[in-house]
Scaffold this active site. Structure first.
Site, PDB file in Angstrom:
ATOM      1  N   ALA A  18       0.833  -1.215   0.000  1.00  0.00           N
ATOM      2  CA  ALA A  18       0.000   0.000   0.000  1.00  0.00           C
ATOM      3  C   ALA A  18       0.864   1.260   0.000  1.00  0.00           C
ATOM      4  CB  ALA A  18      -0.926  -0.015   1.214  1.00  0.00           C
ATOM      5  N   CYS A  49       3.829 -12.770   0.136  1.00  0.00           N
ATOM      6  CA  CYS A  49       3.097 -13.938  -0.358  1.00  0.00           C
ATOM      7  C   CYS A  49       4.041 -15.000  -0.923  1.00  0.00           C
ATOM      8  CB  CYS A  49       2.124 -13.507  -1.455  1.00  0.00           C
ATOM      9  SG  CYS A  49       1.267 -11.981  -1.065  1.00  0.00           S
ATOM     10  N   ASN A 314      -2.763  -3.052  -2.721  1.00  0.00           N
ATOM     11  CA  ASN A 314      -2.163  -2.333  -3.851  1.00  0.00           C
ATOM     12  C   ASN A 314      -3.126  -1.296  -4.433  1.00  0.00           C
ATOM     13  OD1 ASN A 314       0.632  -3.394  -4.855  1.00  0.00           O
ATOM     14  ND2 ASN A 314      -0.451  -5.170  -4.068  1.00  0.00           N
ATOM     15  N   TYR A 435     -14.454 -23.327 -24.007  1.00  0.00           N
ATOM     16  CA  TYR A 435     -14.294 -24.790 -23.943  1.00  0.00           C
ATOM     17  C   TYR A 435     -13.183 -25.257 -24.863  1.00  0.00           C
ATOM     18  CZ  TYR A 435     -15.078 -29.454 -25.916  1.00  0.00           C
ATOM     19  OH  TYR A 435     -14.897 -30.719 -26.401  1.00  0.00           O
ATOM     20  N   TRP A 443     -19.487 -28.117 -20.798  1.00  0.00           N
ATOM     21  CA  TRP A 443     -20.284 -27.455 -19.743  1.00  0.00           C
ATOM     22  C   TRP A 443     -19.317 -27.116 -18.624  1.00  0.00           C
ATOM     23  CZ3 TRP A 443     -25.069 -25.543 -19.621  1.00  0.00           C
ATOM     24  CH2 TRP A 443     -25.976 -25.971 -20.597  1.00  0.00           C
TER      25      TRP A 443
HETATM   26  C1  FAD Z   1       3.209 -15.601   4.186  1.00  0.00           C
HETATM   27  C2  FAD Z   1       2.191 -14.687   3.569  1.00  0.00           C
HETATM   28  C3  FAD Z   1       1.524 -15.086   2.413  1.00  0.00           C
HETATM   29  C4  FAD Z   1       0.577 -14.248   1.845  1.00  0.00           C
HETATM   30  N1  FAD Z   1      -0.045 -14.673   0.697  1.00  0.00           N
HETATM   31  C5  FAD Z   1      -0.981 -13.879   0.118  1.00  0.00           C
HETATM   32  C6  FAD Z   1      -1.612 -14.290  -1.097  1.00  0.00           C
HETATM   33  O1  FAD Z   1      -1.295 -15.349  -1.666  1.00  0.00           O
HETATM   34  N2  FAD Z   1      -2.562 -13.474  -1.619  1.00  0.00           N
HETATM   35  C7  FAD Z   1      -2.922 -12.279  -1.042  1.00  0.00           C
HETATM   36  O2  FAD Z   1      -3.794 -11.579  -1.546  1.00  0.00           O
HETATM   37  N3  FAD Z   1      -2.315 -11.863   0.106  1.00  0.00           N
HETATM   38  C8  FAD Z   1      -1.355 -12.633   0.683  1.00  0.00           C
HETATM   39  N4  FAD Z   1      -0.718 -12.199   1.829  1.00  0.00           N
HETATM   40  C9  FAD Z   1      -1.119 -10.905   2.413  1.00  0.00           C
HETATM   41  C10 FAD Z   1      -0.404  -9.752   1.748  1.00  0.00           C
HETATM   42  O3  FAD Z   1       0.984  -9.953   1.849  1.00  0.00           O
HETATM   43  C11 FAD Z   1      -0.824  -8.445   2.445  1.00  0.00           C
HETATM   44  O4  FAD Z   1      -2.211  -8.275   2.231  1.00  0.00           O
HETATM   45  C12 FAD Z   1      -0.073  -7.227   1.927  1.00  0.00           C
HETATM   46  O5  FAD Z   1       1.312  -7.360   2.146  1.00  0.00           O
HETATM   47  C13 FAD Z   1      -0.570  -5.972   2.642  1.00  0.00           C
HETATM   48  O6  FAD Z   1       0.201  -4.882   2.259  1.00  0.00           O
HETATM   49  P1  FAD Z   1       0.322  -3.600   3.192  1.00  0.00           P
HETATM   50  O7  FAD Z   1       1.231  -2.643   2.491  1.00  0.00           O
HETATM   51  O8  FAD Z   1      -1.034  -3.128   3.581  1.00  0.00           O
HETATM   52  O9  FAD Z   1       0.962  -4.113   4.553  1.00  0.00           O
HETATM   53  P2  FAD Z   1       2.374  -4.811   4.855  1.00  0.00           P
HETATM   54  O10 FAD Z   1       2.822  -5.638   3.717  1.00  0.00           O
HETATM   55  O11 FAD Z   1       2.194  -5.454   6.184  1.00  0.00           O
HETATM   56  O12 FAD Z   1       3.366  -3.575   4.995  1.00  0.00           O
HETATM   57  C14 FAD Z   1       3.287  -2.671   6.044  1.00  0.00           C
HETATM   58  C15 FAD Z   1       4.659  -2.141   6.313  1.00  0.00           C
HETATM   59  O13 FAD Z   1       4.572  -1.092   7.297  1.00  0.00           O
HETATM   60  C16 FAD Z   1       5.720  -1.157   8.135  1.00  0.00           C
HETATM   61  N5  FAD Z   1       5.387  -0.447   9.374  1.00  0.00           N
HETATM   62  C17 FAD Z   1       4.446  -0.765  10.295  1.00  0.00           C
HETATM   63  N6  FAD Z   1       4.413   0.154  11.286  1.00  0.00           N
HETATM   64  C18 FAD Z   1       5.364   1.087  10.989  1.00  0.00           C
HETATM   65  C19 FAD Z   1       5.798   2.285  11.636  1.00  0.00           C
HETATM   66  N7  FAD Z   1       5.229   2.731  12.765  1.00  0.00           N
HETATM   67  N8  FAD Z   1       6.815   2.990  11.061  1.00  0.00           N
HETATM   68  C20 FAD Z   1       7.381   2.563   9.897  1.00  0.00           C
HETATM   69  N9  FAD Z   1       6.994   1.426   9.234  1.00  0.00           N
HETATM   70  C21 FAD Z   1       5.994   0.716   9.781  1.00  0.00           C
HETATM   71  C22 FAD Z   1       5.924  -2.647   8.306  1.00  0.00           C
HETATM   72  O14 FAD Z   1       7.254  -2.943   8.698  1.00  0.00           O
HETATM   73  C23 FAD Z   1       5.601  -3.176   6.905  1.00  0.00           C
HETATM   74  O15 FAD Z   1       6.735  -3.284   6.081  1.00  0.00           O
HETATM   75  C24 FAD Z   1       0.272 -12.996   2.426  1.00  0.00           C
HETATM   76  C25 FAD Z   1       0.943 -12.597   3.588  1.00  0.00           C
HETATM   77  C26 FAD Z   1       1.899 -13.412   4.155  1.00  0.00           C
HETATM   78  C27 FAD Z   1       2.613 -12.965   5.389  1.00  0.00           C
END
Ligand code: FAD
Length: 456
Positions: A18, A49, A314, A435, A443
């Site tokens: 994000a 992931c 994303n 198909y 189907w």
């Molecule tokens: C093993 C695993 C497998 C997954 N497989 C899938 C899948 O197959 N399909 C799917 O849709 N989703 C999957 N996910 C979920 C997916 O990875 C998350 O939905 C996605 O990463 C969320 O993105 P985000 O940016 O919101 O959060 P995050 O990826 O959690 O990123 C947040 C970031 O913020 C940082 N942060 C937090 N607090 C602070 C602070 N106070 N100051 C500075 N930095 C900070 C953290 O260190 C982190 O890097 C999986 C997750 C894991 C762990």
């Protein structure tokens, strides 16, 4: 599109799906804007992931999981990226972030015009007696993956996984591929909570066929820990009362990372995640939030839900970035469309479960069919399970779950599109689906399920 003359400073907390989507979008829309991204870990822009596939060995190194290097982010995208920098406070009124450089301990303030909280989620590690033992792991960040990978030495022969969700199953496969004995423990009566029984049972049978010991309905109560602070066994509230293991992976779910938001006086929603409006603004309009740390509106029920998934993070990051740069783009909510694979079986869902549909719409009709996934005479043909959930009164499609070996992800995407378009199961019958013998039967299983559902 925002005016390009309008320069401002954006502070982004969190540099993964994000946060970086937002940062890149702001820079594209407002090249003069100052975009600062603070990330508390040493890693950036990695595919969490992909961690199970790195542990498994399919992905050769952790570096391969990194999509953008810090250099690319800084030099090509013009983003000021600060790794190992934690934002410890956001002052919404003064529009100022307090940041700590964890490498040096230096604390400093950073003023902003607009900020984004993209702090994601964290893995739950219940406070069971002994849960701080050094061989107990969770998997959320790349750093978590590195720690587990380093600890997976030849001495570790038996790994117990607590939690039968998708990460537990993906990791069970990864650890079996690494020749470890694997035990999976789930508190609820079935693994894959939220999935229909037929799907969960099929997954359980498959795990057992691949040598995984599966205990469902077994609640963990703590660990037996030796003098070296190593857990040697898991204690449970039922039979078996103790399960020996050399390593434990706790995969019992995640919680939104909202501490920073809470301290800043940012409103949380009913789910415990950050509440935003449709433009991803928090109650402090200059502070936006996106990704796993926020709750969203469910596209079908209209209720606030927490659906922590990569594609949504994303998209939300991108929209938050556009709005921070001056646009007025709505986030349209989510359906929780998800897919994963374990031991070759792809399992997917979109929309509401039966229980959720009953709660939101008062009635839910469930249809389950099992069919050929490709033409029945073709080698490699396997069974596909399709579950459709629809509203009894309107016949509107409310949920879908699938398990099989061919095109499951894309089939669930068809159903997600149908739900987005508010289609009924009768509409679904009319879809002109493709198909060819080695790809799909004449189907398609989705049409077979729609025919059965529409007749109910
Ligand atoms: C093993 C695993 C497998 C997954 N497989 C899938 C899948 O197959 N399909 C799917 O849709 N989703 C999957 N996910 C979920 C997916 O990875 C998350 O939905 C996605 O990463 C969320 O993105 P985000 O940016 O919101 O959060 P995050 O990826 O959690 O990123 C947040 C970031 O913020 C940082 N942060 C937090 N607090 C602070 C602070 N106070 N100051 C500075 N930095 C900070 C953290 O260190 C982190 O890097 C999986 C997750 C894991 C762990």
């Amino acid at each position: 599109m925002a005016s390009r003359n309008n320069s401002f400073t954006a502070v982004i907390v969190g540099a993964n799906a994000a946060g970086l989507s937002a940062a890149s979008k702001i820079r594209r829309m407002q090249p003069q804007a100052r975009v600062l991204v603070f990330e508390k870990s040493p890693d950036v822009s990695y595919a969490a992931c992909g961690i199970p596939y790195w542990i498994e060995g399919t992905v050769p190194s952790a570096e391969k999981l990194v999509q953008l290097t810090p250099e690319t982010i800084r030099e090509k995208r013009g983003i000021e990226l600060f790794l190992t920098h934690t934002v410890v406070h956001l002052d919404a009124a003064r529009k100022q972030a307090t940041v700590v450089n964890s490498a040096t301990g230096r604390e400093f303030s950073m003023p902003f015009d607009r900020a984004l909280i993209a702090t994601g989620a964290r893995a739950i590690l219940p406070k069971w007696p002994g849960s701080d033992a050094k061989n107990i792991f969770t998997i959320r960040s790349l750093d978590d993956g590195k720690k587990l990978q380093a600890a997976l030495t030849a001495r570790v022969q038996h790994v117990a996984i607590i939690g039968g969700g998708y990460i537990g199953l993906e990791m069970a496969e990864a650890l079996r591929a690494r020749q470890r004995k694997v035990t999976l423990i789930e508190k609820l009566p079935q693994i894959l909570p939220g999935y229909e029984t037929q799907i969960a049972q099929r997954a359980t049978e498959l795990l057992k066929q691949h040598g995984i010991t599966v205990y469902s309905g077994v609640e963990v109560t703590g660990f037996e820990v030796n003098k070296a602070n190593t857990a040697t066994a898991i204690r449970t509230a039922s039979l078996p009362p103790r399960i020996e293991a050399d390593m434990v992976l706790v995969a019992v779910g995640v919680r939104p990372e909202v501490e920073l938001a809470r301290q800043a006086g940012i409103a949380l929603g009913t789910t415990g995640a950050i509440a935003t409006n449709d433009y991803l603004q928090t109650n402090h309009r200059t502070i936006f939030a996106a990704g796993d740390c926020i709750e969203v509106t469910h596209q079908l029920s209209g209720k606030k839900v927490w659906l922590p998934l990569g594609p949504a993070a994303n998209k939300q990051g991108r929209i938050a970035g556009e709005n921070m740069a001056g646009a007025h783009v709505r986030y349209w909510g989510a359906l929780g469309t998800a897919v994963f694979r374990a031991f070759g079986l792809e399992i997917a869902r979109a929309g509401l479960s039966t229980g959720e549909a009953e709660q939101a719409f008062g009635s839910a009709v469930v249809t389950h069919i099992r069919a050929h996934d490709i033409a029945g005479y073709m080698p490699g043909e396997k069974a596909i399970d399709v579950v459709l959930i629809h509203d009894k009164r309107t016949k509107r499609l409310l949920g879908a779950q699938l398990a099989g070996h061919h095109c499951i992800g894309k089939r669930v995407d068809v159903l997600a599109a149908a739900m987005f378009a508010k289609m009924t199961v009768s509409d679904l019958q009319k879809l002109d689906l493709s198909y060819a013998p080695p790809v799909a039967p004449v189907w398609d299983p989705l049409l077979i399920a729609a025919n059965v559902a529409a007749a109910k």
